[in-house]
Design an enzyme around this catalytic site. Structure first.
Site, PDB file in Angstrom:
ATOM      1  N   HIS A 157       0.832  -1.197   0.000  1.00 54.04           N
ATOM      2  CA  HIS A 157       0.000   0.000   0.000  1.00 54.04           C
ATOM      3  C   HIS A 157       0.870   1.251   0.000  1.00 54.04           C
ATOM      4  O   HIS A 157       2.045   1.220   0.381  1.00 54.04           O
ATOM      5  CB  HIS A 157      -0.952   0.026   1.203  1.00 54.04           C
ATOM      6  CG  HIS A 157      -0.295   0.314   2.513  1.00 54.04           C
ATOM      7  ND1 HIS A 157       0.371  -0.636   3.237  1.00 54.04           N
ATOM      8  CD2 HIS A 157      -0.192   1.460   3.232  1.00 54.04           C
ATOM      9  CE1 HIS A 157       0.852  -0.090   4.341  1.00 54.04           C
ATOM     10  NE2 HIS A 157       0.533   1.185   4.369  1.00 54.04           N
ATOM     11  N   TYR A 186       0.322  15.425   4.689  1.00 52.92           N
ATOM     12  CA  TYR A 186       0.908  15.688   6.008  1.00 52.92           C
ATOM     13  C   TYR A 186       2.167  14.865   6.180  1.00 52.92           C
ATOM     14  O   TYR A 186       2.912  15.053   7.138  1.00 52.92           O
ATOM     15  CB  TYR A 186      -0.112  15.382   7.106  1.00 52.92           C
ATOM     16  CG  TYR A 186      -0.078  13.973   7.673  1.00 52.92           C
ATOM     17  CD1 TYR A 186      -0.553  12.891   6.949  1.00 52.92           C
ATOM     18  CD2 TYR A 186       0.429  13.722   8.949  1.00 52.92           C
ATOM     19  CE1 TYR A 186      -0.526  11.611   7.468  1.00 52.92           C
ATOM     20  CE2 TYR A 186       0.452  12.441   9.477  1.00 52.92           C
ATOM     21  CZ  TYR A 186      -0.015  11.383   8.731  1.00 52.92           C
ATOM     22  OH  TYR A 186       0.028  10.116   9.248  1.00 52.92           O
TER      23      TYR A 186
END
Ligand code: ADP
Length: 516
Positions: free
Chosen positions: A384, A465
């Site tokens: 992922h 972020y």
């Protein structure tokens, strides 16, 4: 791709010096996969040239000295389990990876002030075991997977799911070795009597801590981390929403409950694909190569405990306070059409063995169970990438990022799996770009589509972020106010602290002068 070719023979000479300094057994040149990115696409990918395993601050200083002498770069990691963002792999291939796994002591637990002082190799599992071993009554905060380090996670602005789940915000005090080997302690640690180091986060003067997060200005060798007292009551809750239409309404209802502290922890909201992926693989639901169709999503959503969106959250504290907040939350969330709320309740002072990984994680009990979420396509070989943007807890923002990432993923034939981590007045939408690492084409698509999300998200004001190694330059470029003033400042500091450019070149798009 940047590699070590610019450093010619100096790497081999530095390698010998490293072996002589920290011991040949602590310098690995073979079988380095465990220190790289587990999910890279086929072919050339970021990889360390050798791994250095210091066991002390003195070893760290020696490594920096040798690197400066030979001009050979280093890349720091603590456990190097920063999965979905590049693991422990360096931005410049062939670099020495400095893995701090052997520096793994819990140095102090302050039961009264609810703080611990840890070394960088301390994993969440280790801190948990230590607390239990010494009979501590304190709880800690953990992210989804307990195998990462407490320090590495906080330095990446990682999150957990307890009331102290913003891990960087809940640290206090650091010890850092600068690129030239000098040692600094931040905050009150600046005094030779460190009486207040772990309880008061500032000092008299500038605050330096933030500078050592997501940066390449130093190697953090100690950090103070918050713990919290076992609550009288621990009440993990679920909210399920059976439709997409009211997703925006849900976020609007949630915002005030977060801001006023009614929900005190960091909830996680997941969509149907993400919820299903925690329990099994895609093939249990759908075998097609196209994105999972609406009717299958509805079938998943209709499974008891699931929904089109599911939020896990928890309440902690004295029984009357928990009861009051529980009623308030039930009233607010069940007013949303298609919404349902349920709670479990435990004695926080005598917590039973929790089997549900979601209940564990919100009680600060580490586990690896939620690794299952990344096995959607590839089973054991599943990979992922996190595409992770910060934004307000607001319907229009949630809808905008959902639609943007879902459409791009679906255009490339990939399913939209989302996990939204909610803070006090912001949320991080993580498009969990899942793929099968054995499927070359799908892996390449996954990296390409994640990159394709950056610009359209930035146009809407959403910045990552935290970023995967492969996009750090692109992400930094999108922080473009005043001709990329942030990057220009970062470069000026880099040149000043690390003139030889040896520490983690390229981290977060910050390159030493020589590479720019
Ligand atoms: P984890 O321990 O959670 O697996 P990593 O060790 O992969 O996390 O660290 C994530 C990132 O944080 C690294 O790539 C590195 O940039 C930074 N980092 C980790 N540990 C340190 C440290 N002790 N000092 C400075 N930076 C660090």
């Amino acid at each position: 791709m940047e590699d070590m070719s610019r450093h010619g023979d100096s790497f081999a000479t530095a390698l010998e010096a490293m072996k002589a300094s920290i011991g040949a057994d602590n310098v690995l040149t073979q079988d380095l996969a465990d220190y790289g990115d587990p999910f890279g696409p086929p072919g050339e990918w970021y990889r360390p040239g050798a791994v250095l395993l210091p066991s002390s601050v003195e070893d760290v200083q020696a490594i920096l000295r040798i690197a400066n002498e030979h001009g050979t770069p280093l890349w720091t990691s603590s456990q190097g389990r920063n999965k979905g963002y590049g693991g422990g792999a360096p931005r410049v291939s062939g670099t020495f990876a400095v893995s701090l796994r052997r520096m793994n002591k819990v140095l102090e637990v302050d039961e009264e002030n609810c703080m611990a002082l840890v070394e960088p190799g301390v994993r969440f599992f280790d801190l948990y075991d230590h607390l239990r071993k010494i009979g501590s009554r304190l709880w800690m905060s953990v992210p989804d997977l307990g195998a990462g380090s407490v320090i590495g996670n906080a330095l990446e602005h990682g999150v957990g799911y307890t009331p102290i789940g913003d891990h960087f915000a809940n640290h206090c005090g650091m010890e850092v070795v600068l690129p030239d080997g000098d040692i600094v302690r931040t905050g009150m640690g600046g005094m030779s009597n460190p009486h207040n180091w772990l309880i008061y986060p500032h000092s008299c003067g500038p605050s330096w801590d933030g500078m050592f997060t997501q940066s390449n200005y130093g190697i953090v060798t100690k950090m103070g981390v918050s713990l919290f007292p076992a609550p009288e009551v621990y009440a993990p809750g679920w909210f399920t929403l059976d439709n997409e239409e009211h997703f925006g309404t849900f976020l609007e209802v949630l915002r005030p409950l977060m801001i006023d502290g009614t929900i005190p922890n960091q909830p996680m909201i997941i969509n149907a694909v993400c919820a299903a992926s925690a329990f099994g693989e895609r093939k249990q639901w759908y075998e097609g190569k196209d994105p999972i169709p609406e009717e299958v999503l509805d079938r998943i959503a209709a499974t008891p405990g699931f929904g089109r969106w599911v939020m896990r959250f928890a309440l902690y504290g004295d029984a009357p306070v928990v009861a009051h907040n529980r009623t308030k939350i039930e009233r607010a969330l069940t007013a949303i059409p298609g919404g349902a709320v349920s709670f479990d309740q435990y004695d926080g002072q005598n917590l039973p063995e929790l089997t549900n990984p979601h209940h564990r994680v919100q009680a600060g009990v580490p586990s690896m169970a939620l690794d299952q979420m990344t096995r959607w396509y590839g089973g054991e070989e599943g990979g992922h990438i996190g595409f992770s943007c910060a934004m307000p807890i607001a319907g229009k923002d949630g809808i905008a990022i959902r639609d943007l990432t879902r459409n791009l993923l679906n255009e490339r034939g990939l399913d939209y799996s989302a996990a939204i981590i909610v803070g006090k007045r912001s949320m991080i939408h993580v498009a969990l770009v899942v793929f099968d690492t054995k499927n070359d084409q799908q892996t390449r698509e996954a990296y390409a589509v994640t990159k394709a999300m950056l610009e359209p998200a930035a146009k809407l004001g959403y910045g990552e972020y935290r970023s995967h190694l492969d996009f750090m330059d692109e992400v930094a470029a999108l922080y473009d106010f005043n001709n990329n003033a942030q990057r220009r400042l970062a470069e000026r500091i880099k040149d000043c602290l690390d003139p030889n450019g040896i520490l983690s070149p390229g981290k977060q798009g910050i390159w030493p002068a020589d590479y720019r």
